[in-house]
Design a protein around this motif. Sequence first.
Motif, PDB file in Angstrom:
ATOM      1  N   GLN B 163       0.857  -1.187   0.000  1.00 44.00           N
ATOM      2  CA  GLN B 163       0.000   0.000   0.000  1.00 44.00           C
ATOM      3  C   GLN B 163       0.889   1.231   0.000  1.00 44.00           C
ATOM      4  N   LYS B 164       0.481   2.207  -0.784  1.00 41.70           N
ATOM      5  CA  LYS B 164       1.309   3.408  -0.889  1.00 41.70           C
ATOM      6  C   LYS B 164       1.434   4.093   0.465  1.00 41.70           C
ATOM      7  N   THR B 165       0.399   3.967   1.268  1.00 39.89           N
ATOM      8  CA  THR B 165       0.386   4.698   2.535  1.00 39.89           C
ATOM      9  C   THR B 165       1.106   3.952   3.655  1.00 39.89           C
ATOM     10  N   GLY B 166       0.949   2.679   3.706  1.00 38.79           N
ATOM     11  CA  GLY B 166       1.437   1.980   4.895  1.00 38.79           C
ATOM     12  C   GLY B 166       2.450   0.910   4.615  1.00 38.79           C
ATOM     13  N   ALA B 167       2.727   0.153   5.633  1.00 34.94           N
ATOM     14  CA  ALA B 167       3.759  -0.866   5.543  1.00 34.94           C
ATOM     15  C   ALA B 167       3.192  -2.216   5.090  1.00 34.94           C
TER      16      ALA B 167
END
Lengths: 157, 741
Positions: B163-167
């Motif tokens: 995910q671009k946002t998270g790990a």
Amino acid sequence: MKARLVIEVNRKPYPVEVDPNTPLLYVLRNNLQLNGPKYGCGLEQCGACMVLLDGKATPSCLLPVGTIKKQSIVTLEGLTQPNGSLSPVQRAFVEQQAAQCGYCLNGMVISATALLAENKQPDDIAIRQGMERVLCRCGTQSRIIRAIRQAAKEANP
Amino acid sequence: MKETADSITQSRRNFLKTAGCLTIGFSFSCQPLSASEKPPWQDSLPGSLRQQPQINAWLEVLDDGRIRIFTGKLELGQGIRTAIAQVAAEELDMDLNKVEVHLAETGRTPHEGYTAGSGSIENSAMAVRYAAAAARQKLLELAANRWDKPADQLNVANGKVQQKTGAEQFTFAQLLNGKQLEDDVRLPVALKPKSDYRWVGKPIPRTDIERMARGEPVYVQDLRFPGMVHARVVRPLAQGAKLRSFDVAALKKTVPGVLKTVINGNFLGILATEEYEAVQSQLFAREQARWETAKPLPDEKKLAEYIKKIPAKTRTVKESGDLKTIQQQEGSLLKASYFKPYHMHGSIGPSCAVALYQENKLHIWTHSQGVYPLREALKEMLGLETDAIHVVGVPGSGCYGHNGADDVAADAALLAMAYPGKHVRLQWSRDDEHGWEPYGSAMRMEAEARLDRSGKITHWRYDLWTDSHSTRPGGEPGNLLVARSIEKPFSAPSGGYSGGGYRNSEPYYTIPNLKVDAHFFEGPLRVSALRSLGAYANVFAIESFMDELAEKAGKDPLEFRLAHLDDERAMAVVKKLQELTRSEKMAANEGIGFAFSRYKNVATYCAVAARVFVDTKTCTVQVRKMWSVIDAGEVINPDGLKNQTEGGMIQSASWTLKEQVTFGREHVSSRDWRSYPIFRFSDIPEVEVVIIDRPTEKPLGAGEAAQGPTAAALTNAIYRACGKRIRDLPINLEVRGETRE
Ligand code: FES
Ligand code: FES
């Protein structure tokens, strides 16, 4: 008739049981399972089977193993350092990407190694003379010449 | 006739017969210069994907995070493994070393016909590009579903989707849960924008060169299996000779290590424990076997005349305008005839194969350029079911076309079936390879043209005489050397793929009145595909003739060509060559010559210059330097393209200066490197290759593009150096004045 012989290859003694008339090439490839020296003509015409015999580039395809007494044999495999790093000539060939099919590479690297051992700064004519015995059908010679120049330069900056 | 994309794919599909060899390139129809980012062929699936559209036919996700790519092509020294890895790593955003490429193997990789005719990038790499892009799309969808997030909020990198946002991340293998991507590749496929490329278009070094330099096992010749036995074959003294007698007992007495002598009709093979015993057996048998020879061969010295006299089938390749007006007063008329002898592939490593027949199954390890077509031919020859034959492609020594690879595999198959349960390694000798490989056909070319007063070509008439340029196995057992001599022989099909002979026979110049005829004969020697097929001889003739015409018209040879070209890309390579060589100063007895062609008239553009020195006292030619300017469309790996083009020029210069298969009344007499000399280091010129990269155009077949122009550049340079026009090859023979009758 088979005989027990000991040959020194890549700085180690190897006992082999072979017909002493067997050309060294087959002993290296089959008994010692080395891949460097290649069969190309069996006639000492192409250089695919070159090894260093006491440091001199020598075709192995007709040389009876029984005639090798105390000489040291070094194959392509033996040019690599014990820690796995490539010799300057091997490295130059890789860096110059001096191969297409690469079948001739053994003869090229062995001959270039012998040449540079004898002549640290070979000029163009000396390079060609030193390599004359080895054939390449893919036309990679121009890169091979470049690789030899690179190896010479790195050895004597 | 132009070889369009369709006619090429069509004939490949129908006959599985095309040719040539060392290439990373493409062969599609002519594309105009376009600025558009969108690949022009996106309305249909590219290359081999059309036959095999499933993603998992091309790509497999491995548990350790790597990707395995399957190609039906074989590594021939053209660097295809690296080029394919580059396109796959690019579309999937992986590191290059995370991509493994599995080469041609029946039952495992896609059936892609032959590794030939500049088709490996067009068919295989482009299929992989699309399959990898489709896989990326699919993996993104799978991850989007798992997280219930839109795909555009996700990233693909090095075998993972995150995910671009998270790990949070999934590996490809986790997403697939032990399965593979079985979906078909469907258009439209979102390809990575070229501006984001990390790997494609870069001179990525080939990793196999280091393995070669270390002496690691790379080639079919390096295969070793426990208990493997060694074999040699004994070929007759002459083509078509019959085996009268062979004393098996005498052989056994001389070489006690012989395991078995296999005699099948006129085929004689010997198996032994030690390789040297097999070699000794072969030497003994060559002396001892008695053969009854067949029909004598024609006089080699008169070959150029002879091939014109053999009854031939004629086909008009191209006719336009009106040729009747060629005979008129206006302007001037010029005529010339050219000849090219038989050439050899001459691989440095003679052909080799390993075969095992066990539990009713035949396994073959081969450097054949087509594992599937070889299987088809073997199946007929051996009377086995398709499923009973497993063919594995393993790289061999550079082949440049159809050499002895398939033949040695067929020999090995026969021997293995006669000696089941053991791996049989058959190594052809140098003499076998030189004497029995299929050669590149001898050809004769005649040209006639009229120039108008302004020095423009108004009429062009061209005739060529050629044998076949492809007799690859393609399911035809009679194309395998040994199948012709076994007890129940198969005969060689006649004709072959005649298209190869007129490749590039139509000049790529604008000429209003033109006729090109091809005459197909069946000549005295066995022939097949050799790098660039007929293009070598046709371009040699056309470009030599263009030089003669330019002189007659009183024009500069490059300006003369430019005046007859109307394709901007063609003009661009010629102009670049002009620029590169403009400041060259010639010493005494030196000359510079030029030539241009567009390979197959639809593929790569290539212009070549050669600078030679002619020693008139010793009658020798030294090639000092060669330049080549090449436009192969989108370049996947510029260093690979350069390597092949440098090699192509050197190989072609060797053919042109030195090479000619000689023969006596019984058989070929060029049997080693003394009787068939090729370039050695003292012959090698300096070479320089300049690439005109066109990232928005299709990649084009490139590995064969320099063969023809090199030949003409050399003869044209010799003319400038010493005033002698060489029209019959090889040059050296002509320069020495040993002309044919
Ligand atoms: S194989 Fe020894 S020189 Fe050719
Ligand atoms: S690289 Fe193929 S023979 Fe030299």
